[in-house]
Enzyme design. Structure first.
Site, short mmCIF file in Angstrom:
data_model
loop_
_atom_site.label_atom_id
_atom_site.label_comp_id
_atom_site.label_asym_id
_atom_site.label_seq_id
_atom_site.Cartn_x
_atom_site.Cartn_y
_atom_site.Cartn_z
N GLU A 143 -9.49 -6.40 28.04
CA GLU A 143 -8.75 -7.33 28.91
C GLU A 143 -9.68 -8.24 29.72
O GLU A 143 -10.13 -7.86 30.80
CB GLU A 143 -7.84 -6.55 29.88
CG GLU A 143 -7.05 -7.48 30.80
CD GLU A 143 -6.11 -6.74 31.76
OE1 GLU A 143 -6.13 -5.50 31.83
OE2 GLU A 143 -5.35 -7.44 32.46
N LYS A 173 -6.08 -8.08 25.39
CA LYS A 173 -5.09 -8.34 26.46
C LYS A 173 -5.59 -9.49 27.32
O LYS A 173 -6.31 -9.28 28.29
CB LYS A 173 -4.89 -7.08 27.31
CG LYS A 173 -3.99 -7.29 28.52
CD LYS A 173 -3.52 -5.99 29.14
CE LYS A 173 -2.73 -6.25 30.40
NZ LYS A 173 -2.01 -5.07 30.89
N SER A 202 0.77 -10.49 32.48
CA SER A 202 1.63 -11.51 33.09
C SER A 202 0.92 -12.26 34.21
O SER A 202 1.25 -13.43 34.46
CB SER A 202 2.97 -10.92 33.55
OG SER A 202 2.81 -9.91 34.51
N GLY A 203 0.02 -11.61 34.91
CA GLY A 203 -0.88 -12.30 35.83
C GLY A 203 -0.23 -12.99 37.02
O GLY A 203 -0.83 -13.92 37.58
N GLY A 204 0.99 -12.58 37.40
CA GLY A 204 1.61 -13.20 38.57
C GLY A 204 2.59 -14.31 38.23
O GLY A 204 3.15 -14.95 39.12
N ARG A 254 3.61 -6.55 36.54
CA ARG A 254 4.59 -7.11 37.47
C ARG A 254 5.82 -7.68 36.78
O ARG A 254 6.95 -7.50 37.24
CB ARG A 254 3.92 -8.19 38.34
CG ARG A 254 3.03 -7.61 39.41
CD ARG A 254 2.05 -8.60 39.95
NE ARG A 254 0.96 -8.88 39.00
CZ ARG A 254 -0.04 -9.71 39.23
NH1 ARG A 254 -0.10 -10.37 40.37
NH2 ARG A 254 -1.00 -9.87 38.34
N ARG A 257 2.23 -2.77 46.45
CA ARG A 257 3.57 -2.94 45.86
C ARG A 257 4.62 -2.22 46.72
O ARG A 257 5.70 -2.75 46.97
CB ARG A 257 3.63 -2.38 44.44
CG ARG A 257 2.61 -2.97 43.48
CD ARG A 257 3.04 -4.29 42.86
NE ARG A 257 2.09 -4.70 41.84
CZ ARG A 257 1.03 -5.49 42.04
NH1 ARG A 257 0.79 -5.98 43.24
NH2 ARG A 257 0.21 -5.80 41.05
P1 13P Z 1 0.24 -7.98 35.31
O1 13P Z 1 1.13 -8.14 34.11
O2 13P Z 1 1.00 -7.71 36.57
O3 13P Z 1 -0.78 -9.07 35.42
O4 13P Z 1 -0.55 -6.63 35.08
C1 13P Z 1 -1.06 -6.36 33.85
C2 13P Z 1 -2.29 -5.56 33.97
O5 13P Z 1 -2.37 -4.49 33.45
C3 13P Z 1 -3.43 -6.12 34.71
O6 13P Z 1 -4.58 -5.39 34.43
#
Ligand code: 13P
Length: 338
Positions: free
Chosen positions: A178, A220, A262-264, A293, A33
């Site tokens: 998650e 999650k 959010s996953g990108g 992100r 990042r």
């Molecule tokens: P993102 O929302 O950027 O996908 O990250 C969330 C997260 O904690 C991934 O493990």
């Protein structure tokens, strides 16, 4: 361990109008990042960056919990030197901690992943609790591709997630469970729907088999989305409908809340999708965000490692936090972006 407090913490994490800030990037991810804004990833810069986020004025109005990385849990505010977990707790924000040790190659597969970190976890959890953490995160990664995911990969990851979750509850910590199906690939939204369904069946089978209290955890997951490189991208409404439908079929109503990653996705889409889901009124769980992100990207860019940009970076972060807060109630509207 006191059942009520686990349930209270889980409910507080997913309360309406608030969501979770995922600021638990591992040191290598943080470097990635920082590389994007040409800032050196030193311990001090990471501390300054997290300090910028956690001291944003009014953060407690939109954020219920923050997921920290091991290093961050042990760092302090730049002014006053208050340990981050104490600073957050004073604001009424729950401190959380990422406890997995990352996704590694799963033996006997082409390129599938298994998340490591169970050995010695009970002792690490005890220390994290003493340092002020009240919830935890463990991320499993499922990849869609040729002959992937295998049933073996789904079940091995689900088993590990449940072992992690039961250890956390034993230690009085609410587990964020998650299972992330990556958006990378050309798969359609229908394939994402099918594989998210199968993954969640596996996960809840293992959670129940291993005695995890569903009332004291937070899920999650990924949203049900078209792959990044799929030629036909689903609309916001389609994503919302298929995601909610998938979870109605797989996630027990006892789970207090679902906090999406959010996953990108772009910041705007991540907000729009959450908002559209919250406009569907038949869900038994609260639907909120646990974005990394999608909450941080504009703030990271605005900060660019310079002290004189801290206020504008905090404004950028608070704008996303506020919009996502509105989206947890279905009260966001796309023209607010302008
Ligand atoms: P993102 O929302 O950027 O996908 O990250 C969330 C997260 O904690 C991934 O493990």
């Amino acid at each position: 361990m006191d059942h009520t407090s686990l349930v209270d913490i889980a409910n507080s994490m997913v309360q309406k109008g608030k969501g979770i800030l995922a600021a638990d990037e591992s040191t290598p991810t943080c470097k990635k990042r920082f590389d994007s804004i040409n800032v050196e990833s030193t311990e001090e810069n990471r501390n300054k960056y997290r300090n910028m986020l956690f001291t944003a004025d009014g953060i407690e109005n939109y954020i219920s919990g923050v997921i920290l990385f091991d290093e961050t849990l042990r760092q302090s505010t730049m002014e006053g030197g208050v340990p981050f977990p104490d600073h957050l707790t004073k604001l009424g924000i729950l401190p959380g901690i990422k406890v997995d040790k990352g996704a590694k190659q799963l033996a006997n597969t082409g390129d599938e992943k298994i998340t490591e970190g169970l050995d010695g976890l009970r002792d690490r959890l005890k220390e994290y609790y003493d340092l002020g953490a009240r919830f935890t995160k463990w991320r499993a990664v499922i990849t869609i591709g040729e002959n992937m995911p295998t049933a073996y990969c789904m079940s091995a990851n689900a088993h590990a997630l449940a072992r992690y979750a039961s250890l956390c509850q034993e230690q009085g910590l609410v587990p964020i469970v998650e299972p992330e199906i990556l958006m990378d690939g050309t798969h359609t939204i229908d394939e994402s729907y099918q594989l998210t369904t199968e993954t969640l069946y596996n996960v809840f089978y293992e959670l129940v088999s291993q005695g995890v209290e569903l009332e004291g955890m937070v899920l999650k997951p990924n949203m049900v989305l078209s792959g990044y490189d799929c030629s036909e991208q689903a609309s916001v409404e389609q994503v919302a409908e298929m995601t909610v439908d998938c979870f109605l079929n797989t996630v027990p109503a006892a789970v207090p809340g679902i906090a999406f990653l959010s996953g990108g996705q772009s910041d705007e889409l991540a907000t729009a999708h959450l908002n559209a889901m919250n406009q569907i009124d038949n869900t038994p769980w609260n639907l909120t965000f646990s974005y990394g992100r999608a909450l941080q990207a504009p703030a990271l860019k605005s900060w660019s490692g310079k002290d004189e940009n801290i206020l504008s970076a905090q404004d950028a972060f608070m704008k996303r936090a506020k919009f996502n807060s509105l989206a947890t109630k279905g009260d966001f509207s796309a023209d607010m972006e302008n």
